[in-house]
Design a protein around this motif. Structure first.
Motif, short mmCIF file in Angstrom:
data_model
loop_
_atom_site.label_atom_id
_atom_site.label_comp_id
_atom_site.label_asym_id
_atom_site.label_seq_id
_atom_site.Cartn_x
_atom_site.Cartn_y
_atom_site.Cartn_z
N MET A 62 -6.41 67.92 48.81
CA MET A 62 -7.45 67.24 49.57
C MET A 62 -7.63 65.79 49.09
O MET A 62 -7.69 64.87 49.90
N ASN A 63 -7.70 65.59 47.81
CA ASN A 63 -7.91 64.24 47.28
C ASN A 63 -6.72 63.32 47.56
O ASN A 63 -6.88 62.13 47.80
N CYS A 64 -5.49 63.89 47.53
CA CYS A 64 -4.30 63.06 47.77
C CYS A 64 -4.28 62.51 49.19
O CYS A 64 -4.04 61.33 49.40
N ILE A 65 -4.53 63.39 50.19
CA ILE A 65 -4.47 62.92 51.58
C ILE A 65 -5.66 62.03 51.90
O ILE A 65 -5.54 61.06 52.68
N LYS A 66 -6.82 62.29 51.25
CA LYS A 66 -7.97 61.41 51.45
C LYS A 66 -7.66 60.00 50.95
O LYS A 66 -7.93 59.01 51.64
N SER A 67 -7.10 59.93 49.76
CA SER A 67 -6.75 58.61 49.20
C SER A 67 -5.73 57.90 50.06
O SER A 67 -5.80 56.68 50.26
N HIS A 68 -4.78 58.65 50.58
CA HIS A 68 -3.74 58.05 51.43
C HIS A 68 -4.35 57.48 52.70
O HIS A 68 -4.00 56.38 53.13
N TRP A 69 -5.24 58.24 53.32
CA TRP A 69 -5.86 57.77 54.57
C TRP A 69 -6.90 56.69 54.35
O TRP A 69 -7.14 55.87 55.23
N ASP A 70 -7.50 56.68 53.12
CA ASP A 70 -8.48 55.61 52.85
C ASP A 70 -7.81 54.25 52.91
O ASP A 70 -8.43 53.25 53.28
N LYS A 71 -6.54 54.20 52.59
CA LYS A 71 -5.80 52.93 52.63
C LYS A 71 -5.48 52.52 54.08
O LYS A 71 -5.14 51.36 54.33
N GLU A 72 -5.55 53.50 55.03
CA GLU A 72 -5.21 53.20 56.43
C GLU A 72 -6.45 52.98 57.29
O GLU A 72 -6.34 52.90 58.52
N ASP A 73 -7.63 52.89 56.66
CA ASP A 73 -8.86 52.73 57.43
C ASP A 73 -8.84 51.48 58.28
O ASP A 73 -9.41 51.43 59.38
N GLU A 74 -8.19 50.41 57.83
CA GLU A 74 -8.18 49.16 58.57
C GLU A 74 -7.41 49.31 59.89
O GLU A 74 -7.69 48.62 60.87
N LYS A 75 -6.42 50.22 59.95
CA LYS A 75 -5.59 50.36 61.16
C LYS A 75 -6.19 51.33 62.17
O LYS A 75 -5.77 51.37 63.32
N THR A 76 -7.12 52.16 61.73
CA THR A 76 -7.80 53.18 62.57
C THR A 76 -6.83 54.20 63.15
O THR A 76 -7.17 54.94 64.06
N ILE A 77 -5.59 54.18 62.68
CA ILE A 77 -4.60 55.20 63.08
C ILE A 77 -4.12 55.86 61.79
O ILE A 77 -3.70 55.19 60.86
N TYR A 78 -4.17 57.22 61.76
CA TYR A 78 -3.85 57.96 60.53
C TYR A 78 -2.60 58.79 60.77
O TYR A 78 -2.46 59.43 61.81
#
Length: 585
Positions: A62-78
């Protein structure tokens, strides 16, 4: 006892059983390895923690994928890190309880991954002789089996009684060197005649009649020789370490002495320069002062003469005017009214020296310079020679026989100015004895006042040897720096009770050495005559018992920072001690 072939057969059976077991274990191990890969997070590469499944079906911590997607927040596409499928909006993550239970069960199996690479034998390692395929590192080698085993294949040597007496050693690549190339037997014998290892068959064949023993017996003999050699080596190491330490101390002493000398020389030359500057200033000031005085005197006389000239010119003008008067009666009437001339300064009273008034000063300064250069030239040669005479490493060996020591014998006389008032000196100042009555010696800053001691006149450096003969209950034979305190407590001025003196206490049946209040018992034959050898540069001070033979009682190894003086100390009545005049033949 089993023969080699029987032992090998037992090992072979045991190995086959263990290999089948290992194969089963390896298969299970591979299964575990596959399971670990299936339940690992592709981001952290570790077993899943709080596993979650995203819409594409891939699972992550859970923490790994959360951290990965937190970096993609600017693109709004995950996207999925593995298949790159995009999701909009950001998926809601929920823990996959079934997957989490499976991961926990995998952890509880207790099975580990396959052996790490560092467990396998490399090119420089000893490999297990039993392993098939990729071999593991050997854990032990057996001198009876002539084989090396990894930790798993070594187990029969622990478990089977037949292997209990086998000789086990650290893994070795040289096991085959223990096998006789002629008879294919283990070499358990040693031929002392030919100095080589042999097997039993060799001892009854080509080595028959030779001096042969078991390898164990020869090893024991060589082991004793080895221990003796090691003791000798260790002793030499200790000696060399002492020498290295001594040389290091000498380096520190040389550096310290050189630094101190440079500092003192700089100070002295600075003082000389300052003195020369002062003398230069004095000469300049005196010349200028005399210049001012002489110029003032000349100017004063010059002004006086100029005033006289003015007056004479005025008088000459009056006389000229009167001389042109045409009326005789008027001339005669005015003539008496003329003022008389003032007294003239005779030219002969003005004495002027030739124009070399201060040249004598220049000549005197030049003469001073020449003499100073001569002194500097002469003394510089002495200074330079003194510097080049500094020689740290001894060019001559230390003396060993009394004849060698007598080469360095020196004539010691006692200094009356240092003698305690309870001591009497002989006329030659070579003998001293205790007196219960105080002597009427004059007060002197060098005199010992609180303890019955006396120092020699001679300052001792280089190599020196002298002998002291004594009668009575006991005496202290000492050496000390000249600046040792003359009054005060025992630790300040008593020989042996400070870091400025060394003393050998001589009693009727024993000796003690003392330095800086540390007392060391000394064993050796008693004698009423003590020899003292000093090598100031090498930092050696030795005391000897002198009789028919010369016996070393104690040697001090240190670094002397100042010249030394021989000394005596009396601590009991009715004691006499004298310095013997030695002759070298």
């Amino acid at each position: 006892m089993l023969c080699r072939s029987e032992v090998k057969l037992l090992i072979s059976k045991e190995v086959k059983l263990r290999q089948s077991s290992l194969q089963r274990g390896e298969m299970a191990q591979k299964g575990v390895q596959l399971d670990r890969e299936a339940f690992s997070c592709s981001i952290c590469l570790d077993l899943l923690k709080d596993p979650v499944a995203i819409p594409c079906g891939h699972s992550y911590c859970m923490n790994c994928i959360k951290s990965h997607w937190d970096k993609e927040d600017e693109k709004t596409i995950y996207s999925c890190p593995q298949c790159r499928q995009d999701f909009t909006p950001r998926p809601v993550l929920r823990k996959n309880t079934m997957l989490a239970d499976l991961v926990e069960k995998l952890k509880k199996t207790g099975l580990q991954a396959a052996p790490a690479d560092h467990c396998y034998a490399g090119s420089e390692d000893v490999a297990c002789d039993v392993c098939t395929g990729r071999k593991l590192k050997a854990y032990k080698s057996c001198l009876q089996c002539l084989a090396s085993y990894c930790e798993k294949h070594f187990q029969p040597h622990y478990e089977l009684p037949v292997f209990k007496k086998h000789k086990l050693v650290e893994p070795s690549k040289k096991l085959q060197e223990n096998v006789c190339s002629r008879h294919d037997e283990v070499m358990k014998m040693f031929c002392r005649t030919d100095q080589q290892s042999i097997c039993y068959l060799c001892s009854v064949d080509e080595h028959k009649g030779h001096d042969t023993v078991s390898a164990a017996a020869e090893r024991q003999e060589k082991q004793r020789e080895l221990e003796v050699s090691r003791q000798n080596i260790q002793q030499r190491i200790q000696d060399r370490e002492k020498d290295v330490k001594l040389l290091q101390q000498e380096v520190e002493a040389i550096n310290g002495s050189a630094d101190k000398t440079v500092g003192n020389s700089e100070k002295i030359f600075t003082e000389l320069i300052r003195l020369m500057e002062k003398r230069r200033s004095d000469v300049k000031q005196q010349v200028r002062s005399q210049q001012q005085t002489e110029v003032s005197r000349v100017r004063e006389l010059q002004e006086k003469l100029e005033q006289e000239i003015t007056e004479l010119k005025r008088k000459d003008a009056e006389l000229e005017k009167l001389s042109h008067t045409e009326d005789h009666n008027q001339f005669l009437h005015d003539y008496p009214s003329l003022s008389p001339l003032s007294e003239s300064t005779p030219s002969s009273s003005i004495k002027i020296c030739p124009l070399r008034s201060f040249e004598d000063v220049t000549a005197a300064v030049s003469e001073f310079r020449d003499k100073l250069q001569d002194v500097l030239r002469e003394k510089w040669t002495n200074i330079s020679q003194t510097v080049t005479e500094v020689d740290v490493l001894l060019s001559e060996p230390q003396p060993k026989t009394r004849a060698d020591f007598l080469k360095y014998s020196c004539d010691i006389t006692l200094d009356p100015n240092t003698t305690s008032k309870n001591l009497l000196l002989s006329k030659e100042n070579k003998e001293s004895k205790f007196s219960s009555k105080k002597q009427p010696y004059s007060n002197h800053p060098d005199r010992f006042t609180n303890y019955d001691q006396v120092l020699s006149k001679e300052s001792l450096t280089g190599r020196c040897y002298w002998e002291v003969e004594w009668i009575g209950d006991g005496v202290c034979v000492a050496v000390a720096y000249k600046n040792i305190s003359r009054a005060g407590s025992l630790n300040e001025c008593g020989f042996g009770h400070n870091d400025q003196s060394w003393v050998l206490y001589c009693y009727k049946n024993c000796y003690d050495l003392m330095h800086n209040s540390v007392q060391t018992p000394v064993s050796g034959p008693w004698s009423p005559r003590i020899g003292v050898y000093l090598d100031h540069r090498a930092g050696i001070l030795s005391f000897y018992s002198i009789s028919q033979t010369m016996t070393l009682l104690h040697r001090v190894q240190t670094t002397f920072t100042q010249p030394l003086h021989a000394g005596l100390r009396f601590y009991n009545a009715e004691v006499t001690a004298k310095f013997i005049k030695l002759k070298y033949t």
